[in-house]
Scaffold this active site. Structure first.
Site, PDB file in Angstrom:
ATOM      1  N   ASN A  62      -4.117  -0.108  -5.266  1.00 49.61           N
ATOM      2  CA  ASN A  62      -3.227   1.008  -5.580  1.00 49.61           C
ATOM      3  C   ASN A  62      -3.793   1.678  -6.838  1.00 49.61           C
ATOM      4  OD1 ASN A  62      -1.144   2.752  -6.099  1.00 49.61           O
ATOM      5  ND2 ASN A  62       0.467   1.196  -6.049  1.00 49.61           N
ATOM      6  N   ARG A  97      -3.215   1.962  -0.810  1.00 47.44           N
ATOM      7  CA  ARG A  97      -2.011   2.783  -0.804  1.00 47.44           C
ATOM      8  C   ARG A  97      -2.449   4.226  -1.055  1.00 47.44           C
ATOM      9  NH1 ARG A  97       3.078   2.983  -4.992  1.00 47.44           N
ATOM     10  NH2 ARG A  97       4.382   4.207  -3.616  1.00 47.44           N
ATOM     11  N   HIS A 154      15.943   2.981  -2.231  1.00 44.04           N
ATOM     12  CA  HIS A 154      14.883   2.439  -3.090  1.00 44.04           C
ATOM     13  C   HIS A 154      15.127   2.993  -4.488  1.00 44.04           C
ATOM     14  CE1 HIS A 154      10.580   1.202  -3.916  1.00 44.04           C
ATOM     15  NE2 HIS A 154      10.859   1.979  -4.948  1.00 44.04           N
ATOM     16  N   ASN A 164      12.016   3.035 -10.894  1.00 46.86           N
ATOM     17  CA  ASN A 164      11.734   4.132 -11.814  1.00 46.86           C
ATOM     18  C   ASN A 164      11.610   5.431 -11.014  1.00 46.86           C
ATOM     19  OD1 ASN A 164      11.444   4.988 -14.426  1.00 46.86           O
ATOM     20  ND2 ASN A 164       9.232   4.734 -14.403  1.00 46.86           N
ATOM     21  N   ARG A 213      12.093  11.629 -13.675  1.00 50.64           N
ATOM     22  CA  ARG A 213      12.028  12.810 -12.797  1.00 50.64           C
ATOM     23  C   ARG A 213      13.426  13.356 -12.561  1.00 50.64           C
ATOM     24  NH1 ARG A 213       8.561  10.125  -8.093  1.00 50.64           N
ATOM     25  NH2 ARG A 213       8.000   8.494  -9.556  1.00 50.64           N
ATOM     26  N   ASN A 255      18.470  -5.499  -9.013  1.00 45.31           N
ATOM     27  CA  ASN A 255      18.853  -6.251 -10.227  1.00 45.31           C
ATOM     28  C   ASN A 255      20.068  -5.737 -10.966  1.00 45.31           C
ATOM     29  OD1 ASN A 255      16.524  -8.069 -10.251  1.00 45.31           O
ATOM     30  ND2 ASN A 255      15.363  -6.185 -10.538  1.00 45.31           N
ATOM     31  N   GLU A 305       6.249  -3.835  -1.056  1.00 47.84           N
ATOM     32  CA  GLU A 305       5.370  -2.806  -0.499  1.00 47.84           C
ATOM     33  C   GLU A 305       3.965  -3.351  -0.246  1.00 47.84           C
ATOM     34  OE1 GLU A 305       6.260   1.379  -2.245  1.00 47.84           O
ATOM     35  OE2 GLU A 305       7.009  -0.059  -3.707  1.00 47.84           O
TER      36      GLU A 305
HETATM   37  P1  AMP Z   1      10.651  -0.456 -10.281  1.00 48.09           P
HETATM   38  O1  AMP Z   1      10.120   0.933 -10.434  1.00 48.09           O
HETATM   39  O2  AMP Z   1      11.097  -0.809  -8.907  1.00 48.09           O
HETATM   40  O3  AMP Z   1       9.755  -1.505 -10.898  1.00 48.09           O
HETATM   41  O4  AMP Z   1      11.996  -0.482 -11.154  1.00 48.09           O
HETATM   42  C1  AMP Z   1      11.942  -0.337 -12.546  1.00 48.09           C
HETATM   43  C2  AMP Z   1      13.310  -0.072 -13.086  1.00 48.09           C
HETATM   44  O5  AMP Z   1      14.227  -1.092 -12.675  1.00 48.09           O
HETATM   45  C3  AMP Z   1      13.332  -0.139 -14.613  1.00 48.09           C
HETATM   46  O6  AMP Z   1      13.075   1.099 -15.155  1.00 48.09           O
HETATM   47  C4  AMP Z   1      14.742  -0.570 -14.902  1.00 48.09           C
HETATM   48  O7  AMP Z   1      15.498   0.588 -15.122  1.00 48.09           O
HETATM   49  C5  AMP Z   1      15.232  -1.210 -13.645  1.00 48.09           C
HETATM   50  N1  AMP Z   1      15.592  -2.621 -13.831  1.00 48.09           N
HETATM   51  C6  AMP Z   1      14.803  -3.700 -13.742  1.00 48.09           C
HETATM   52  N2  AMP Z   1      15.509  -4.814 -13.982  1.00 48.09           N
HETATM   53  C7  AMP Z   1      16.781  -4.439 -14.216  1.00 48.09           C
HETATM   54  C8  AMP Z   1      18.008  -5.120 -14.522  1.00 48.09           C
HETATM   55  N3  AMP Z   1      18.064  -6.454 -14.635  1.00 48.09           N
HETATM   56  N4  AMP Z   1      19.113  -4.366 -14.711  1.00 48.09           N
HETATM   57  C9  AMP Z   1      19.062  -3.034 -14.596  1.00 48.09           C
HETATM   58  N5  AMP Z   1      17.964  -2.336 -14.309  1.00 48.09           N
HETATM   59  C10 AMP Z   1      16.838  -3.021 -14.115  1.00 48.09           C
END
Ligand code: AMP
Length: 387
Positions: free
Chosen positions: A15, A84, A201, A204, A234, A327, A374
């Site tokens: 990726n 990817r 999904h 971020n 975004r 989470n 993914e």
């Molecule tokens: P990802 O892009 O799927 O890796 O998700 C990242 C985002 O998940 C981070 O910016 C956090 O805002 C959120 N995140 C991760 N762990 C937690 C948690 N325990 N509680 C709330 N938000 C979380």
């Protein structure tokens, strides 16, 4: 014959981002992440101590990763490399074995994804030169959404923009929506073809997909991944008139790009952070802007659940995935507030547990938390393309 992912048939997932390279060998789960390529490089791995010197392009980053992997297994054992690729346009609806012609098409599609496809191509070039002889497959983020019907993908613009320039909704996070809806069907012990699912999904980057009879029929991202839900940085959907207004007020195109992609979303609205955990913390301490950012984030998702139930003419399950979806029970609860009329009954105790099914037993529509993977999906798609 179709090979299955196994230690005899490992797949290397690549990726490549604008200044980063993520490499993972599955099923061994050896991973490497090279960040800030061309600058003050930083390497993270889960299996070796690595230092970085003179890494100024994707090829040299890839070389360092391969040298580390070669300490763990002979590189000839790698069955295939799965890349990817963000934008597959209308041409690619399936994982595709990479040939010179496929490379040319991915390069042509750079006009639709100028920030993503060029670095993806650099990753492919690096892998082709350093692992020549090993089949390389492109797995497109847009592919799962190639089933969108015209009513979902056409914008209300002059038709020539679509027919001559390919301006339409494509959607992204396809591998993730595909993966979690498959797992949801398995969990529910029903064929995906019989189900109406909303996949959320929420990381971020965030997107929703309506998946009916196993096919994506609508999704929130559009021509680009800036559309739809509120995200970390975004904006998601905004009135297009705002963009005209800002341009007329003297903002440059690059400034507008940065505003929409890097300075908006949770970060822009809260003025605090793009990370949900920081926003909750600030809201708990009484910060009103943080609270509003949370409400906008969850309200938009709530609305899209209703929208997609209407689009599909029904709903069997809602799936939460990615960083926030997996989470953050409070975000899930706030999102689902008031949706009981649609048959969605959240069980507060289960929502705070680590269970897959977090709806009440009598809930007509199931609410599921399914960790996305993914990379596994890309590995499986890579082997499928070789078959
Ligand atoms: P990802 O892009 O799927 O890796 O998700 C990242 C985002 O998940 C981070 O910016 C956090 O805002 C959120 N995140 C991760 N762990 C937690 C948690 N325990 N509680 C709330 N938000 C979380």
């Amino acid at each position: 014959m179709m090979q299955t992912l196994s230690s005899e048939h490992p797949v290397l997932i690549v990726n490549a981002g604008s200044s980063s390279l993520k490499v993972k060998l599955l099923p061994q789960a050896l991973s490497l992440l090279v960040e800030r390529i061309g600058g003050d490089v930083n390497i993270k791995t889960n299996f070796a101590e690595l230092t970085a010197k003179g890494i100024d392009n994707h090829e040299s980053a890839f070389k360092v990763c391969l040298e580390a992997l070669a300490q763990e297994l002979p590189l000839e054992k790698i069955t295939a490399v799965g890349h990817r690729v963000v934008h597959g346009g209308e041409r690619f609806s399936q994982p595709t074995l990479i040939t010179t012609e496929v490379l040319a098409s991915i390069a042509e599609l750079s006009s639709l994804a100028p920030l993503h496809n060029p670095p993806n191509l650099e990753g492919i070039h690096a892998a082709r030169s350093l692992l020549s002889g090993i089949p390389q497959v492109a797995v497109f983020d847009t592919a799962f959404h190639s089933s969108l019907p015209p009513q979902a993908y056409l914008y209300g613009l002059p038709r020539a923009l679509y027919s001559q320039q390919g301006i339409r909704r494509y959607g992204f996070h396809g591998s993730s929506h595909d993966y979690v809806t498959r797992r949801a069907a398995e969990y529910l012990t029903r064929p995906r073809e019989d189900l109406k699912l909303v996949s959320l999904h929420l990381g971020n980057g965030a997107s929703a997909a309506a998946v009916s009879a196993g096919k994506s029929v609508d999704t929130s991202m559009g021509l680009t991944p800036v559309a739809g839900l509120l995200m970390g940085t975004r904006s998601g959907d905004v009135d297009p008139g705002i963009l005209l207004h800002l341009l007329r007020s003297g903002m440059t195109v690059n400034e507008l790009d940065t505003l929409l992609n890097k300075r908006s979303g949770l970060l822009g609205l809260s003025g605090i952070s793009n990370d949900m955990r920081d926003i909750w913390q600030a809201a708990a301490e009484g910060n009103g802007h943080a609270r509003e950012a949370l409400e906008v984030f969850c309200y938009r998702i709530r609305k899209i659940i209703g929208e997609y139930a209407a689009a599909m003419g029904g709903l069997d399950a809602v799936i939460f995935t990615a960083g926030i979806g997996e989470n953050d029970p409070e975000a899930r609860a706030l999102t689902l507030k008031g949706l009981e009329f649609l048959g969605l009954q959240l069980d507060p105790d289960k929502n705070n547990s680590r269970e897959i099914e977090i709806s009440k037993p009598e809930s007509r529509v199931k609410i599921l938390v399914i960790p996305t993977d993914e990379e596994r999906m890309i590995a499986e798609a890579t082997l499928q393309a070789m078959a």
